[in-house]
Design a protein around this motif. Structure first.
Motif, PDB file in Angstrom:
ATOM      1  N   ILE A  80     -14.191  19.533 -12.660  1.00 10.23           N
ATOM      2  CA  ILE A  80     -14.137  19.810 -14.102  1.00 10.23           C
ATOM      3  C   ILE A  80     -14.224  18.505 -14.884  1.00 10.23           C
ATOM      4  O   ILE A  80     -14.974  18.405 -15.859  1.00 10.23           O
ATOM      5  CB  ILE A  80     -12.842  20.577 -14.454  1.00 10.23           C
ATOM      6  CG1 ILE A  80     -12.885  21.994 -13.861  1.00 10.23           C
ATOM      7  CG2 ILE A  80     -12.643  20.645 -15.971  1.00 10.23           C
ATOM      8  CD1 ILE A  80     -11.583  22.759 -13.974  1.00 10.23           C
ATOM      9  N   PHE A  81     -13.473  17.508 -14.435  1.00 11.04           N
ATOM     10  CA  PHE A  81     -13.485  16.203 -15.117  1.00 11.04           C
ATOM     11  C   PHE A  81     -14.887  15.603 -15.101  1.00 11.04           C
ATOM     12  O   PHE A  81     -15.351  15.047 -16.104  1.00 11.04           O
ATOM     13  CB  PHE A  81     -12.506  15.244 -14.433  1.00 11.04           C
ATOM     14  CG  PHE A  81     -12.507  13.864 -15.031  1.00 11.04           C
ATOM     15  CD1 PHE A  81     -11.747  13.583 -16.159  1.00 11.04           C
ATOM     16  CD2 PHE A  81     -13.285  12.845 -14.488  1.00 11.04           C
ATOM     17  CE1 PHE A  81     -11.759  12.317 -16.733  1.00 11.04           C
ATOM     18  CE2 PHE A  81     -13.301  11.579 -15.056  1.00 11.04           C
ATOM     19  CZ  PHE A  81     -12.539  11.312 -16.177  1.00 11.04           C
ATOM     20  N   MET A  82     -15.565  15.701 -13.973  1.00  8.29           N
ATOM     21  CA  MET A  82     -16.902  15.131 -13.834  1.00  8.29           C
ATOM     22  C   MET A  82     -17.893  15.815 -14.778  1.00  8.29           C
ATOM     23  O   MET A  82     -18.698  15.159 -15.445  1.00  8.29           O
ATOM     24  CB  MET A  82     -17.380  15.258 -12.383  1.00  8.29           C
ATOM     25  CG  MET A  82     -18.747  14.643 -12.114  1.00  8.29           C
ATOM     26  SD  MET A  82     -19.157  14.627 -10.338  1.00  8.29           S
ATOM     27  CE  MET A  82     -19.128  16.391  -9.970  1.00  8.29           C
ATOM     28  N   LEU A 127     -13.728   5.107 -11.897  1.00  5.12           N
ATOM     29  CA  LEU A 127     -12.540   5.849 -12.295  1.00  5.12           C
ATOM     30  C   LEU A 127     -12.643   6.207 -13.768  1.00  5.12           C
ATOM     31  O   LEU A 127     -13.097   5.399 -14.582  1.00  5.12           O
ATOM     32  CB  LEU A 127     -11.292   5.004 -12.049  1.00  5.12           C
ATOM     33  CG  LEU A 127      -9.931   5.624 -12.383  1.00  5.12           C
ATOM     34  CD1 LEU A 127      -9.619   6.774 -11.438  1.00  5.12           C
ATOM     35  CD2 LEU A 127      -8.829   4.570 -12.293  1.00  5.12           C
ATOM     36  N   GLY A 128     -12.202   7.414 -14.114  1.00  9.12           N
ATOM     37  CA  GLY A 128     -12.319   7.842 -15.494  1.00  9.12           C
ATOM     38  C   GLY A 128     -13.785   7.954 -15.891  1.00  9.12           C
ATOM     39  O   GLY A 128     -14.680   7.947 -15.045  1.00  9.12           O
ATOM     40  N   TYR A 239      -9.257   5.463 -18.372  1.00  8.70           N
ATOM     41  CA  TYR A 239      -8.811   6.804 -18.001  1.00  8.70           C
ATOM     42  C   TYR A 239      -8.743   7.673 -19.261  1.00  8.70           C
ATOM     43  O   TYR A 239      -8.581   7.169 -20.375  1.00  8.70           O
ATOM     44  CB  TYR A 239      -7.452   6.773 -17.298  1.00  8.70           C
ATOM     45  CG  TYR A 239      -6.306   6.252 -18.139  1.00  8.70           C
ATOM     46  CD1 TYR A 239      -5.468   7.119 -18.839  1.00  8.70           C
ATOM     47  CD2 TYR A 239      -6.042   4.885 -18.225  1.00  8.70           C
ATOM     48  CE1 TYR A 239      -4.411   6.652 -19.603  1.00  8.70           C
ATOM     49  CE2 TYR A 239      -4.990   4.406 -18.983  1.00  8.70           C
ATOM     50  CZ  TYR A 239      -4.178   5.300 -19.671  1.00  8.70           C
ATOM     51  OH  TYR A 239      -3.132   4.829 -20.434  1.00  8.70           O
ATOM     52  N   ARG A 240      -8.903   8.959 -19.061  1.00  7.05           N
ATOM     53  CA  ARG A 240      -8.855   9.884 -20.193  1.00  7.05           C
ATOM     54  C   ARG A 240      -7.411  10.258 -20.491  1.00  7.05           C
ATOM     55  O   ARG A 240      -6.658  10.661 -19.610  1.00  7.05           O
ATOM     56  CB  ARG A 240      -9.662  11.154 -19.903  1.00  7.05           C
ATOM     57  CG  ARG A 240      -9.769  12.082 -21.118  1.00  7.05           C
ATOM     58  CD  ARG A 240     -10.312  13.447 -20.759  1.00  7.05           C
ATOM     59  NE  ARG A 240     -11.708  13.366 -20.362  1.00  7.05           N
ATOM     60  CZ  ARG A 240     -12.323  14.321 -19.665  1.00  7.05           C
ATOM     61  NH1 ARG A 240     -11.642  15.380 -19.269  1.00  7.05           N
ATOM     62  NH2 ARG A 240     -13.595  14.200 -19.355  1.00  7.05           N
ATOM     63  N   GLU A 241      -7.049  10.141 -21.770  1.00  6.22           N
ATOM     64  CA  GLU A 241      -5.697  10.479 -22.215  1.00  6.22           C
ATOM     65  C   GLU A 241      -5.629  11.877 -22.806  1.00  6.22           C
ATOM     66  O   GLU A 241      -4.560  12.480 -22.864  1.00  6.22           O
ATOM     67  CB  GLU A 241      -5.227   9.471 -23.263  1.00  6.22           C
ATOM     68  CG  GLU A 241      -5.075   8.055 -22.744  1.00  6.22           C
ATOM     69  CD  GLU A 241      -4.505   7.123 -23.797  1.00  6.22           C
ATOM     70  OE1 GLU A 241      -3.395   6.607 -23.586  1.00  6.22           O
ATOM     71  OE2 GLU A 241      -5.169   6.908 -24.831  1.00  6.22           O
ATOM     72  N   GLY A 242      -6.742  12.372 -23.265  1.00  8.75           N
ATOM     73  CA  GLY A 242      -6.803  13.688 -23.908  1.00  8.75           C
ATOM     74  C   GLY A 242      -8.233  13.949 -24.331  1.00  8.75           C
ATOM     75  O   GLY A 242      -9.136  13.153 -24.062  1.00  8.75           O
ATOM     76  N   LYS A 243      -8.470  15.047 -24.991  1.00  6.13           N
ATOM     77  CA  LYS A 243      -9.829  15.391 -25.407  1.00  6.13           C
ATOM     78  C   LYS A 243     -10.359  14.349 -26.398  1.00  6.13           C
ATOM     79  O   LYS A 243      -9.809  14.172 -27.479  1.00  6.13           O
ATOM     80  CB  LYS A 243      -9.855  16.778 -26.039  1.00  6.13           C
ATOM     81  CG  LYS A 243      -9.621  17.903 -25.029  1.00  6.13           C
ATOM     82  CD  LYS A 243      -9.751  19.272 -25.669  1.00  6.13           C
ATOM     83  CE  LYS A 243      -9.571  20.378 -24.627  1.00  6.13           C
ATOM     84  NZ  LYS A 243      -9.676  21.729 -25.225  1.00  6.13           N
ATOM     85  N   GLN A 287      -9.407  11.691 -11.469  1.00  7.37           N
ATOM     86  CA  GLN A 287     -10.439  11.024 -12.250  1.00  7.37           C
ATOM     87  C   GLN A 287     -11.263  10.031 -11.432  1.00  7.37           C
ATOM     88  O   GLN A 287     -11.984   9.203 -11.981  1.00  7.37           O
ATOM     89  CB  GLN A 287      -9.811  10.323 -13.466  1.00  7.37           C
ATOM     90  CG  GLN A 287      -9.155  11.291 -14.436  1.00  7.37           C
ATOM     91  CD  GLN A 287      -8.743  10.630 -15.740  1.00  7.37           C
ATOM     92  OE1 GLN A 287      -9.373   9.698 -16.225  1.00  7.37           O
ATOM     93  NE2 GLN A 287      -7.661  11.123 -16.340  1.00  7.37           N
ATOM     94  N   TRP A 288     -11.165  10.118 -10.087  1.00  9.81           N
ATOM     95  CA  TRP A 288     -11.977   9.253  -9.231  1.00  9.81           C
ATOM     96  C   TRP A 288     -12.970  10.094  -8.434  1.00  9.81           C
ATOM     97  O   TRP A 288     -12.713  11.253  -8.124  1.00  9.81           O
ATOM     98  CB  TRP A 288     -11.093   8.448  -8.272  1.00  9.81           C
ATOM     99  CG  TRP A 288     -11.873   7.374  -7.537  1.00  9.81           C
ATOM    100  CD1 TRP A 288     -12.349   6.212  -8.055  1.00  9.81           C
ATOM    101  CD2 TRP A 288     -12.275   7.396  -6.160  1.00  9.81           C
ATOM    102  NE1 TRP A 288     -13.030   5.493  -7.077  1.00  9.81           N
ATOM    103  CE2 TRP A 288     -12.996   6.200  -5.904  1.00  9.81           C
ATOM    104  CE3 TRP A 288     -12.101   8.314  -5.113  1.00  9.81           C
ATOM    105  CZ2 TRP A 288     -13.540   5.892  -4.661  1.00  9.81           C
ATOM    106  CZ3 TRP A 288     -12.636   8.004  -3.869  1.00  9.81           C
ATOM    107  CH2 TRP A 288     -13.344   6.803  -3.651  1.00  9.81           C
TER     108      TRP A 288
END
Length: 312
Positions: A80-82, A127-128, A239-243, A287-288
């Protein structure tokens, strides 16, 4: 229809699909991109069996203490993150003004390193949403360079190259190798930032370092070039902290380990930076890129016979 023709048509189709997605991302709210990414990522997790298996095998190596259920959750969230990250990146490439929600923590460390006028190798990992790092740094006024492997489709390659240029990011092509090295050294001499990654399989090159306690072929280009140019090595990751919200975490300059033996120094520094990257991944495992076969290559008899080639 021959094999090459099929590949060409496949790349053409993919290129037109990407252009369509970019066009939509440029006008649609970012929230819809996240919704689309979550939907497609969930579908990919269920359908792309080969990559799901690679990711689960990788996690079993990295986190042997985690249950299969826990690892499956990490892999699903990564898919999903990707997918979301892809839509997100395309959105920011067309709307760089929205990068205001991406913050730089430890900016002073980068500024202090640049004051030495030797250039900075910003050492990072996959990452991220790591491509956003260069866009944000350029937006913040830094001269940022990324080392990119050219895409096979010329139209797609030129299009993304121009998008990076519009975002203020300079591109250094990874091939030809001599030209790549020259480009990196020139950027460092001009006191620019060169973003380099050090966490993917490097085939038969580099050195063999334990990555999550299993030997992995590790690139040493950032180390060798830093020594050659006397440039600062500054670790950083995003890194993602939120939308729509990200954080680029910049660490103080890392002094390279020195030794009377050049190869020993390279190996020791590769170990040090690999351990650092491991720590980042442990903090943000979803996130990796677990679908990358990090341990695909293993040392040959020749590698094992060479001194300071393999971490003991």
């Amino acid at each position: 229809m021959n094999k090459e023709r099929k590949k060409f048509l496949k790349r053409r189709f993919g290129w037109y699909a990407i252009r369509g997605i970019i066009s939509l991302n440029g006008i649609l709210p970012l929230s819809l991109s996240y919704f689309a990414g979550k939907t497609l990522g969930s579908i990919a997790y269920l359908c792309v069996r080969r990559h799901r298996k690679i990711a689960l095998n990788s996690l079993a190596v990295a986190f042997p203490g985690k249950s299969l259920k826990e690892n499956r959750k990490i892999v699903r969230n990564f898919f999903i993150f990707m997918a979301q990250g892809t839509f997100e990146l395309l959105h920011f490439l067309k709307n760089p003004a929205e990068l205001g929600n991406t913050r730089i923590q430890g900016k002073k460390h980068l500024d202090e390193a640049l004051k030495k006028k030797r250039g900075v190798i910003l050492l990072t990992a996959h990452l991220g949403n790591f491509p956003l790092m260069s866009l944000k740094l350029a937006k913040a006024g830094y001269t940022a360079n990324v080392v990119i492997r050219q895409m096979r489709d010329t139209s797609a390659n030129n299009y993304f190259h121009n998008l990076r240029l519009e975002g203020g990011v300079k591109t250094i092509c990874s091939l030809p190798r001599r030209q790549c090295i020259s480009g990196i050294l020139n950027a460092l001499r001009n006191n620019e930032v060169v973003i380099m990654l050090m966490d993917q399989n490097f085939g038969s090159g580099g050195v063999w370092v334990k990555f999550f306690n299993k030997l992995a072929a590790t690139p040493v280009g950032p180390i060798v070039l830093a020594v050659r140019a006397k440039a600062a090595v500054v670790p950083a990751y995003i890194y993602r902290e939120g939308k729509g919200k990200h954080c680029i975490k910049v660490f103080p300059q890392e002094e390279l380990i020195s030794s009377d033996n050049k190869q020993e120094a390279i190996l020791l520094n590769a170990i040090k930076f690999t351990r650092m990257i491991e720590g980042w991944i442990k903090e943000f495992p979803c996130q990796w890129g677990w679908i990358h076969r990090r341990w695909k290559s293993q040392p040959s008899k020749k590698d094992r016979s060479e001194e300071f080639k393999i971490e003991e």
